[in-house]
Structure formats: structure tokens, C-alpha cells
Design a protein around this motif. Structure first.
Motif, short mmCIF file in Angstrom:
data_model
loop_
_atom_site.label_atom_id
_atom_site.label_comp_id
_atom_site.label_asym_id
_atom_site.label_seq_id
_atom_site.Cartn_x
_atom_site.Cartn_y
_atom_site.Cartn_z
N TYR A 91 0.37 -0.70 0.14
CA TYR A 91 -0.07 -0.02 -0.33
C TYR A 91 0.92 1.07 -0.03
CZ TYR A 91 -4.30 -2.05 0.19
OH TYR A 91 -5.97 -2.92 0.00
N ARG A 92 1.96 1.66 0.57
CA ARG A 92 3.00 1.77 0.74
C ARG A 92 3.78 2.17 -0.48
NH1 ARG A 92 5.30 5.50 3.86
NH2 ARG A 92 4.50 4.01 6.26
N GLN A 93 4.06 1.60 -1.84
CA GLN A 93 4.20 1.57 -2.43
C GLN A 93 3.06 2.21 -3.45
OE1 GLN A 93 5.47 -2.33 -4.73
NE2 GLN A 93 3.70 -2.00 -5.60
N GLU A 94 2.08 1.37 -3.29
CA GLU A 94 1.53 2.20 -4.88
C GLU A 94 0.73 3.73 -4.64
OE1 GLU A 94 -0.46 0.03 -7.41
OE2 GLU A 94 1.66 -0.82 -7.04
N LEU A 95 0.67 3.80 -3.44
CA LEU A 95 -0.17 5.14 -2.69
C LEU A 95 0.33 6.33 -2.00
CD1 LEU A 95 -3.34 3.35 -0.86
CD2 LEU A 95 -3.44 4.43 -3.05
N GLY A 96 1.89 5.88 -1.64
CA GLY A 96 3.10 6.95 -1.31
C GLY A 96 2.58 6.76 0.63
N LYS A 97 1.62 6.21 0.69
CA LYS A 97 1.03 6.49 2.37
C LYS A 97 0.62 4.59 3.30
CE LYS A 97 -1.62 10.04 2.49
NZ LYS A 97 -1.86 10.93 2.72
N THR A 98 0.80 4.26 3.83
CA THR A 98 0.03 3.04 4.28
C THR A 98 -0.56 3.08 5.84
OG1 THR A 98 1.00 0.64 4.50
CG2 THR A 98 2.52 2.09 5.14
N PHE A 99 -1.40 2.19 6.16
CA PHE A 99 -1.93 1.57 7.44
C PHE A 99 -1.20 1.57 8.32
CE2 PHE A 99 -2.02 -2.08 4.53
CZ PHE A 99 -1.68 -2.81 5.27
N THR A 100 -1.21 1.29 9.54
CA THR A 100 -0.63 1.38 10.55
C THR A 100 -0.75 0.10 11.46
OG1 THR A 100 -0.39 3.73 11.39
CG2 THR A 100 0.02 2.30 12.84
N LEU A 101 0.04 -0.56 11.58
CA LEU A 101 -0.28 -2.26 12.27
C LEU A 101 0.05 -1.68 14.36
CD1 LEU A 101 1.01 -4.43 9.93
CD2 LEU A 101 -1.10 -4.28 10.49
N ASN A 102 -0.76 -3.03 14.77
CA ASN A 102 -0.21 -2.73 15.79
C ASN A 102 1.05 -3.20 16.71
OD1 ASN A 102 -2.88 -1.21 16.94
ND2 ASN A 102 -3.89 -3.56 16.25
N ASN A 103 1.12 -2.80 18.00
CA ASN A 103 2.80 -3.31 18.59
C ASN A 103 2.42 -5.24 18.51
OD1 ASN A 103 3.74 -0.76 18.38
ND2 ASN A 103 3.53 -0.98 20.84
N THR A 104 1.57 -5.64 18.89
CA THR A 104 1.22 -6.65 18.54
C THR A 104 0.10 -7.12 17.42
OG1 THR A 104 0.70 -6.90 21.09
CG2 THR A 104 -0.25 -8.58 20.12
N VAL A 105 0.57 -7.19 16.23
CA VAL A 105 0.29 -7.42 14.79
C VAL A 105 -0.94 -8.51 14.95
CG1 VAL A 105 0.15 -7.99 12.67
CG2 VAL A 105 2.44 -6.44 13.75
N VAL A 106 -0.37 -9.11 15.38
CA VAL A 106 -1.97 -10.51 15.45
C VAL A 106 -2.58 -10.93 17.05
CG1 VAL A 106 -2.65 -12.69 14.99
CG2 VAL A 106 -0.90 -11.41 13.30
N GLU A 107 -4.03 -10.71 17.09
CA GLU A 107 -3.98 -10.59 18.35
C GLU A 107 -4.62 -12.33 18.43
OE1 GLU A 107 -6.66 -7.86 20.58
OE2 GLU A 107 -5.89 -6.22 18.66
N VAL A 108 -3.74 -13.05 19.11
CA VAL A 108 -4.54 -14.69 19.55
C VAL A 108 -5.55 -15.02 20.12
CG1 VAL A 108 -3.90 -16.99 19.68
CG2 VAL A 108 -2.15 -15.14 18.75
N VAL A 109 -6.78 -15.23 20.04
CA VAL A 109 -8.13 -15.00 20.20
C VAL A 109 -8.23 -16.37 20.54
CG1 VAL A 109 -10.36 -15.03 20.23
CG2 VAL A 109 -8.53 -12.94 18.71
N ASN A 110 -8.39 -17.18 21.86
CA ASN A 110 -9.18 -18.59 22.26
C ASN A 110 -10.25 -18.53 21.93
OD1 ASN A 110 -6.55 -19.55 22.45
ND2 ASN A 110 -6.37 -18.72 25.33
N GLY A 111 -11.28 -18.92 20.95
CA GLY A 111 -12.12 -19.15 20.53
C GLY A 111 -13.52 -19.43 21.56
N GLU A 112 -14.67 -19.41 21.45
CA GLU A 112 -15.70 -20.17 22.49
C GLU A 112 -16.08 -21.62 22.32
OE1 GLU A 112 -16.93 -16.23 23.90
OE2 GLU A 112 -18.44 -17.06 23.06
N HIS A 113 -15.80 -22.28 20.87
CA HIS A 113 -16.44 -23.34 20.96
C HIS A 113 -15.68 -23.80 19.95
CE1 HIS A 113 -20.53 -21.47 21.44
NE2 HIS A 113 -19.65 -20.67 20.82
N ASP A 114 -15.75 -25.08 19.37
CA ASP A 114 -14.95 -26.48 18.32
C ASP A 114 -14.65 -25.70 17.49
OD1 ASP A 114 -17.40 -27.60 17.83
OD2 ASP A 114 -16.59 -29.16 18.76
N ALA A 115 -13.93 -26.55 16.35
CA ALA A 115 -14.16 -26.26 14.53
C ALA A 115 -15.51 -26.14 13.78
CB ALA A 115 -13.39 -26.67 13.94
N ARG A 116 -15.88 -27.97 14.74
CA ARG A 116 -17.27 -27.96 13.94
C ARG A 116 -18.05 -26.85 14.09
NH1 ARG A 116 -16.60 -30.27 9.95
NH2 ARG A 116 -18.84 -30.65 9.36
N TRP A 117 -18.43 -26.22 15.56
CA TRP A 117 -19.63 -25.83 16.32
C TRP A 117 -19.77 -24.18 15.06
CZ3 TRP A 117 -19.97 -20.42 17.03
CH2 TRP A 117 -21.28 -19.51 17.91
#
Length: 363
Positions: free
Chosen positions: A202-228
Motif C-alpha cells: 500500500y505504501r508502494q502504490e499510494l505513497g502512504k500506508t496503514f498502521t499495524l499494532n505493536n502486537t500485530v496479531v491478537e490470538v483469540v481462544n475461540g469459545e467453540h470447537d471447529a465443528r461449531w
């Protein structure tokens, strides 16, 4: 995909440092160093009610089980909570961990949310106690603690980790792991790398880009199993394309009090669940939602990476407000994204992103 809008969005945040305090704690030679940071955010507000999100970061020694307490000053009452067991007695509120988020290592974070009732004023609480330790803003080790421990530790940001409350006007990324899926570091690391590559493009194409968080990916333990996630809210004889990502989307919005769209963050959700041959994903303004094959691809176990880089650039284009192209036109908003990185936004697409609903997120 079914979407749910929150009512008028009001954001009020307070960041509070919690640390060991009081003479009694200092006199217990075997006690551990304690300290915490709390971010309390009013995520939505309406006549007679509000939603809030509370993020806790443990700055002291590891703990296994926590209770966070505070008092309301304007007569607010908690009516519903998730990711914590919340009890209220008059103005005093006590929130305790649930089975899957009680263990917090040094620097680890967790969060919970709730809806409440209010009449008029709705002040943000200013004093919190974690496991009966008062807020002071630093970590105070006891006499028995290691002499090398800093009195004011600051956890080093990493590319992956537990959910926190990120800065405003950032791209917020989640990996939701169902209960029967083992944690695999390749997934948060891989998704983070895909997001960084999209950020570069996006910076290459637009000359500016979005900001990612320090913790880029928030790992979330789901409430259900995959079949749910695969089968719930899904017609077994109908189109199953949106079932998995729809269930993920609803859970993330509820648990983290995020609207659709949300003017605080542009959100990306990936889930490790897949109805093979049926599950898909996509994006609308403010949200990208992707199923198991995209998560696998980001982790490097499902084909060439250029496919997943191009796919994320394409879906983020939708989240920034772009429609699909009407033909394979060399832009990432068409099938040309499969040729990534040999694809480029048109000038009209660049203008639409920069002037669109999330153009102010780009810098």
C-alpha cells in the motif's frame, strides 16, 4: 454475511497502571512482585446504557487466576459480561477470570467486556485493584524478589500475542483458534508477515500506508470447537460459503465490542476452521473475514505465498471501500491479484481509497 451494527459509538479510554502497594504486601518475604496495566474503554453508548471493554496486562510475576475490582461513581450497573465472571455489590464491581484466561505470564494480556446500565453521567473508573493490589503505576518487588528486576518494567512489544486494546486508526488483526485446534506459532507469525507485506504494498502504490499494532496479531481462544463454527447458523443444504467466517465475525464483534464498520479500527479476522470445498471469506467496508485455507496459506502450508499476499491486498481494498473490478484489468481488485506483485491500483482506485471511509487511517 449477516452484519450487526452497534448503536452510536462513543470511545472513552483510561489507562491505569496497577502495581504492588501497601506495607502489608511488602512485609511478606515470600510474596511475588506484582503489577498491572489496565485499559478501560467505553466502546458504545446509548440512552440508558453502554458497552465497555477492559484490557489487563500483567507487569509482575506470572499469576494463575485473577480478580479485578473497581467502583463506579455514577450509579452504573453491569447487566451482561463476557470473558469474565462479573459480580456487583452496590458501586463495587469484581471481575474474575474464566477457565481459559486465568494464567497471565509477565507481559501477558487478556481482556473482557460487558454491557451496563447508566442514567446520565458515565464516568470512567480511575482506581483498580488486581488480586487486591492497588494501582501505583509501577512494579514493586518484595525483599525476596530478584535484585535484577526493574522497578518499572516495560514489556517488549512483539508481533503476536494476546488481545489488547490497540491504538485508534490502526488495522486490528485477529486469529481465532477454536477450542479443538492446537496453538501453532506459524499462524500468528505468518498472518503478521502477510499484513506487513500488504502494508509495504500500500505504501508502494499510494505513497502512504496503514498502521499495524505493536502486537500485530491478537490470538483469540475461540469459545467453540471447529465443528461449531462450521455448522452453527448454517443451512446444511444451502450455501455454506459464509458460515464459518460469519460465526467468527459475530463472536469477535461481541467479545471485543467492535462495530461493523467501526470508526476506531479497520479489522481483519482469520479463523482456523474450514468446511472443505465450501467455506470462503471476503470483506466489506471496515472488515476482512477469512476462513481456514487463508490462515493455512499465511502460515506457509497451503501454496505459494504470493497468492496470499495478493489475496490480502485485494480484501483490504474492499475494506477501504473499493468494489471488485468488472474485468481482469491488471489491478488487485480483479483476478490479477493472483499475479501479485505484478499488479497495481489504478489512479481511480487510489483516489477512492484516499478519499474513502478509512482514507484517514493512511499516513
Amino acid at each position: 454475511m449477516g452484519r450487526q451494527r452497534l448503536r452510536s459509538l462513543v470511545v472513552v479510554a483510561a489507562t491505569i497502571g496497577l502495581a504492588a502497594g501497601g506495607a502489608a504486601a511488602a512485609t511478606v518475604a515470600s510474596a511475588a512482585a506484582a503489577g498491572c496495566q489496565v485499559s478501560y474503554t467505553i466502546t458504545s453508548q446509548w440512552q440508558g446504557g453502554f458497552g465497555a471493554s477492559v484490557a489487563i496486562t500483567n507487569l509482575g510475576d506470572p499469576i494463575n487466576g485473577w480478580t479485578l475490582t473497581w467502583s463506579f461513581t455514577n450509579g452504573q450497573t453491569v447487566t451482561q459480561a463476557w470473558n469474565a465472571t462479573v459480580v456487583q455489590n452496590g458501586a463495587a464491581v469484581s471481575a474474575a477470570n474464566v477457565s481459559y484466561n486465568g494464567a497471565l505470564g509477565t507481559g501477558a494480556s487478556t481482556s473482557f467486556g460487558f454491557n451496563g446500565a447508566s442514567n446520565g453521567a458515565n464516568s470512567v473508573p480511575t482506581a483498580f485493584r488486581l488480586n487486591n493490589v492497588a494501582c501505583t503505576g509501577s512494579v514493586n518487588p518484595t525483599a525476596s524478589a530478584s535484585p535484577t528486576r526493574s522497578s518499572t518494567p516495560s514489556p517488549t512489544p512483539s508481533s503476536t500475542g494476546s488481545p489488547t486494546t490497540p491504538a485508534l486508526k490502526t488495522v486490528r488483526v485477529f486469529w481465532l483458534k477454536p477450542t479443538d485446534v492446537a496453538f501453532d506459532q506459524r499462524y500468528p507469525d505468518g498472518i503478521a508477515n502477510v499484513m506487513r507485506e500488504a502494508q509495504r504494498y500500500y505504501r508502494q502504490e499510494l505513497g502512504k500506508t496503514f498502521t499495524l499494532n505493536n502486537t500485530v496479531v491478537e490470538v483469540v481462544n475461540g469459545e467453540h470447537d471447529a465443528r461449531w463454527y462450521i455448522n452453527t447458523n448454517c443451512d446444511p443444504n444451502g450455501d455454506r460459503y459464509w458460515c464459518v467466517v460469519g460465526n467468527m465475525h459475530q463472536e469477535l464483534m461481541r467479545r471485543f465490542s467492535i462495530a461493523n464498520p467501526d470508526n476506531r479500527w479497520l479489522c481483519v479476522g482469520e479463523i482456523s476452521a474450514e468446511d472443505v470445498g465450501n467455506s470462503g471469506g471476503g470483506a466489506s467496508v471496515g472488515w476482512v473475514v477469512l476462513s481456514g485455507h487463508d490462515a493455512d496459506g499465511a502460515a506457509g502450508i497451503n501454496g505459494a505465498m504470493n497468492r496470499w499476499y495478493g489475496g490480502m491486498v485485494h480484501e483490504l481494498g474492499h475494506a477501504f471501500g473499493l468494489p471488485d473490478s468488472t474485468s481482469t484489468d491488471g489491478t488487485p481488485m480483479s483476478a490479477s491479484f493472483y499475479s501479485y506483485p505484478n499488479t497495481h491500483f489504478s489512479q481511480a482506485q487510489k483516489n477512492a481509497i484516499l478519499t474513502g471511509p478509512y482514507g484517514s487511517f493512511l499516513a
